[in-house]
Design an enzyme around this catalytic site. Structure first.
Site, short mmCIF file in Angstrom:
data_model
loop_
_atom_site.label_atom_id
_atom_site.label_comp_id
_atom_site.label_asym_id
_atom_site.label_seq_id
_atom_site.Cartn_x
_atom_site.Cartn_y
_atom_site.Cartn_z
N GLU B 29 -2.89 -4.40 8.50
CA GLU B 29 -4.04 -5.29 8.43
C GLU B 29 -3.59 -6.73 8.58
O GLU B 29 -2.67 -7.17 7.87
CB GLU B 29 -4.74 -5.11 7.07
N GLU B 61 -6.26 2.06 4.69
CA GLU B 61 -4.85 2.32 4.36
C GLU B 61 -4.42 3.74 4.69
O GLU B 61 -3.31 3.97 5.19
CB GLU B 61 -4.57 2.00 2.88
N PHE B 84 -0.69 -5.13 0.28
CA PHE B 84 -0.22 -5.31 -1.09
C PHE B 84 0.20 -3.95 -1.64
O PHE B 84 -0.49 -2.96 -1.42
CB PHE B 84 -1.32 -5.89 -1.98
N ASP B 86 0.13 -2.40 -4.43
CA ASP B 86 -0.77 -1.57 -5.25
C ASP B 86 -1.66 -0.70 -4.37
O ASP B 86 -2.12 0.35 -4.81
CB ASP B 86 -1.66 -2.47 -6.11
N HIS B 130 -2.85 -6.40 -7.51
CA HIS B 130 -2.00 -6.98 -6.47
C HIS B 130 -0.60 -7.31 -6.98
O HIS B 130 0.05 -8.20 -6.45
CB HIS B 130 -2.63 -8.27 -5.93
#
Ligand SMILES: Cc1ncc(C[n+]2csc(CCOP(=O)(O)OP(=O)(O)O)c2C)c(N)n1
Ligand SMILES: [Mg+2]
Lengths: 315, 324
Positions: B29, B61, B84, B86, B130
């Protein structure tokens, strides 16, 4: 592929599955089993539009896709038996049969799990092998997964040569389609991603084939993906020992009367193919399957320690 | 030698590998020319290699990783970025069930030569969605290699090695390692996966530290030296496969071990390192202690956020408690 060959492939699938069902009932096969009987026209109609270099991805109900793409019955049967000579050396079983050499990237036991993988194979086609396409098989149930929406959107926005083949057999295990979606035609979802969405009688192999050819041609032309919904029905329960009591008997009867193999056979006879000739095909297939079983039965089991092999690529 | 940041080192690794091998493609992304990557790791790459090979993806994702898996199986060498760390949670099926297992389940027929890069780590008041460090999740899945660089030299060499590796690699970056500067040679090199680095030699105690904690441990060790305590610091660099030899040799030498990571205490990589040491060098050990992040999601307010991760002061204190 000629129609006779398609007929033979459909028979191979049907008789393979019948044999497997039998062996399963005799407790000769471990694990579970999702049979493809009744849906043969979909795998065969689609794969007949592909070349050996094209890729496919498959599902837990994957025997039909393998056979239609040209997999060896012997190695499939051996895998289902958990033998060392099977496609995956006994590590995958029924739900993971893979044959890299014919572009069969694997059955996949996570519902919807292979959809983005097909998108990735489509990306390889676009960047590396512009003459190839990828066909991605999945069920009605899988079309409620995020991977379906994420994957189709990605393929659409990147114009990838992927044919998304939704085999709508009206049920995901015991869950009727109407219980979990407010549309009847899953192909409608294509509109949300601005790709063609087509619904076809999935029990009519020539109809499936025709639409598949159209979708494949679009893909090869760089015009992007298609969502092809094939309405069909499984003849057996979802998996091992499922009596499928959740399906109304009238519904079952109606679909059983529309057996894709019977009706295709009738068409071939109408076309003037001699019945004798079809009988010959039938006995050839029977012999092939017996051979596959013999091969599987006589094959050695893996060593327990083989469990540690193939985890890593070790140069 | 010139000094560059970890971000620059990673960028160079990607650029050089993309020049070397046209099968290397990037997916993620906002990695392309408009944004250049959330942390600028992919800066300038779409400009050089074009939008076919540097692909801005939808915010999907699971499809990003799945697409990388399928592409890797069919001849490309994708490097996927999850913006990120997470957010790997959204792609766990593709990472752990697909990338990790497809080779195995196909009886060795297929390879999945892909890299999943993602930044973990707290320190920016990004709060709990995050900031977490989740590297330990992945070592529990056979079939995945797990890499965690702490400095520019290693970041570049490990990323190159990861791209060239035929296995799926989870490449764990850290938002506050990104800015660290270090010397990096101009010429091509790789840091082989599975080799730890002795970041500092010492006699009294072995500190095993990962990611940003290596930097903190180095600073603590410099201060402790003034108190007459000599620390050896080992950076595993690759968490799977773990370089047991280097860890055990150092532990044997000093007899005292402190393991430090930012990830929370329970279920962290420290448990695995402890297991290794206890199995292999138990009789040489006088002490083994763990200093990890507190067992809480990463909080927002800077005072709390700072408190949950090990810092230099806490490292010094922990070392003194063991050594003195
Ligand atoms: C992600 C996931 N959820 C649940 C299951 C259990 N499961 C296996 S098959 C199946 C139904 C799938 O239905 P559909 O996609 O319509 O395929 P069909 O079985 O009808 O061929 C379910 C729920 C699974 N394997 N994976
Ligand atoms: Mg279904």
């Amino acid at each position: 592929m000629e129609d006779i060959e398609m007929y033979k492939k459909m028979l191979e699938i049907r008789m393979f599955e019948e044999k497997v069902y039998d062996l399963f009932a005799q407790n000769l096969i471990p694990g579970t089993m999702h049979l493809y009987m009744g849906q043969e026209a979909v795998a065969v109609g689609v794969c007949a539009a592909l070349t050996p270099n094209d890729f496919i991805t498959s599902t837990h109900r994957g025997h039909g896709h393998c056979i239609a793409k040209g997999a060896s019955l012997k190695k499939m049967m051996a895998e289902i038996f958990g033998k060392k000579t099977g496609y995956c050396k006994g590590k995958g079983g029924s739900m993971h049969i893979t044959d890299k050499n014919i572009g069969m990237l694997g059955a996949n036991a996570v519902v919807g799990g292979a959809i983005p993988i097909a998108v990735g194979a489509g990306l390889s086609c676009k960047l590396k092998y512009p003459e190839r396409v990828t066909a991605c098989f999945f069920g009605d149930g899988a079309s409620n997964q995020g991977t379906f929406h994420e994957g189709i959107n990605m393929a659409s926005v990147w114009d990838l040569p992927v044919i998304f083949v939704c085999e709508n057999n009206l049920y995901a295990m015991g869950t009727r389609q109407s219980l979990v979606m407010n549309i009847q035609d899953i192909s409608q979802r294509a509109a949300g991603y601005k790709i063609p969405g087509v619904t076809v009688d999935g029990n009519d192999v020539m109809a499936v084939h025709e639409e598949a050819q159209r979708a494949v041609a679009r893909a090869r032309n760089g015009e992007g993906p298609t969502l092809l919904e094939c309405k069909t029905y499984r003849h057996k329960g979802h998996s091992r020992f499922d009596p499928a009591k959740y399906r109304p008997p009238e519904e079952v009867a109606e679909w059983m009367a529309r057996d894709p193999i019977e009706s295709f056979r009738d068409k071939l006879l109408d076309k003037g193919i001699p019945e004798e000739f079809l009988h010959k095909i039938e006995s050839t297939v029977e012999a092939e399957i017996d051979e596959a079983v013999k091969f599987a039965e006589e094959s050695p089991l893996p060593e327990p320690e083989d469990a540690l092999k193939d985890v890593w690529v070790i140069e | 030698m010139r000094e560059i940041t970890v971000v620059e080192a990673l960028n160079e690794a990607l650029r050089e590998e993309m020049r070397r091998d046209e099968n290397v493609v990037l997916l993620g992304e906002d990695i392309g020319k408009y944004w250049q990557g959330a942390f600028k790791v992919t800066k300038g790459l779409e400009e050089e290699f074009g939008s076919d090979r540097v692909r801005d993806t939808p915010i999907s994702e699971n499809a990003i990783v799945g697409c990388a898996v399928g592409a890797a199986m069919t001849g490309l060498r994708p490097v996927a970025e999850i913006m990120f760390g997470d957010l790997v949670a959204l792609a766990m099926d593709q990472i752990c069930n697909q990338a990790a297992k497809l080779r195995y389940m196909s009886g060795g027929q297929v390879r999945v030569p892909m890299v999943l890069r993602t930044p973990f780590g707290a320190g920016g008041s990004y709060a709990s969605h995050h900031s977490q460090s989740l590297e330990a999740w992945f070592i529990h899945v056979p079939g995945l290699k797990v890499v965690q660089p702490s400095n520019a030299y290693d970041a570049k060499g490990l990323l190159k090695a990861s791209i060239r590796d035929d296995n799926p690699v989870v490449f764990c970056e850290h938002k506050f390692v990104y800015g660290l500067k270090g010397t990096v040679p101009e010429e091509d090199y790789v840091v082989p996966l599975g080799e730890a680095r002795v970041a500092r030699e010492g006699e009294d105690i072995t500190i095993v530290a990962t990611s940003l904690m290596v930097e903190r441990a180095l600073r603590a060790a410099a201060a402790l030296e003034e108190d007459g305590i000599s620390c050896e610091i080992v950076d595993p660099r690759t968490l799977r496969p773990l370089d047991e030899e280097t860890l055990c040799a150092s532990a044997k030498k000093t007899g005292k071990v402190l393991i430090i990571h930012e990830a929370c205490d329970t279920g962290g990589i420290s448990g695995e390192i402890t297991k290794t040491l206890v199995r292999r060098v138990f009789y040489y050990l006088d002490a083994i202690e763990i200093l990890a992040g507190k067992d809480a999601p990463i909080p927002f307010a800077p005072v709390m956020e700072k408190w949950v991760a090990p810092d230099e002061e806490r490292i010094k204190k922990a070392v003194k408690e063991i050594v003195v």
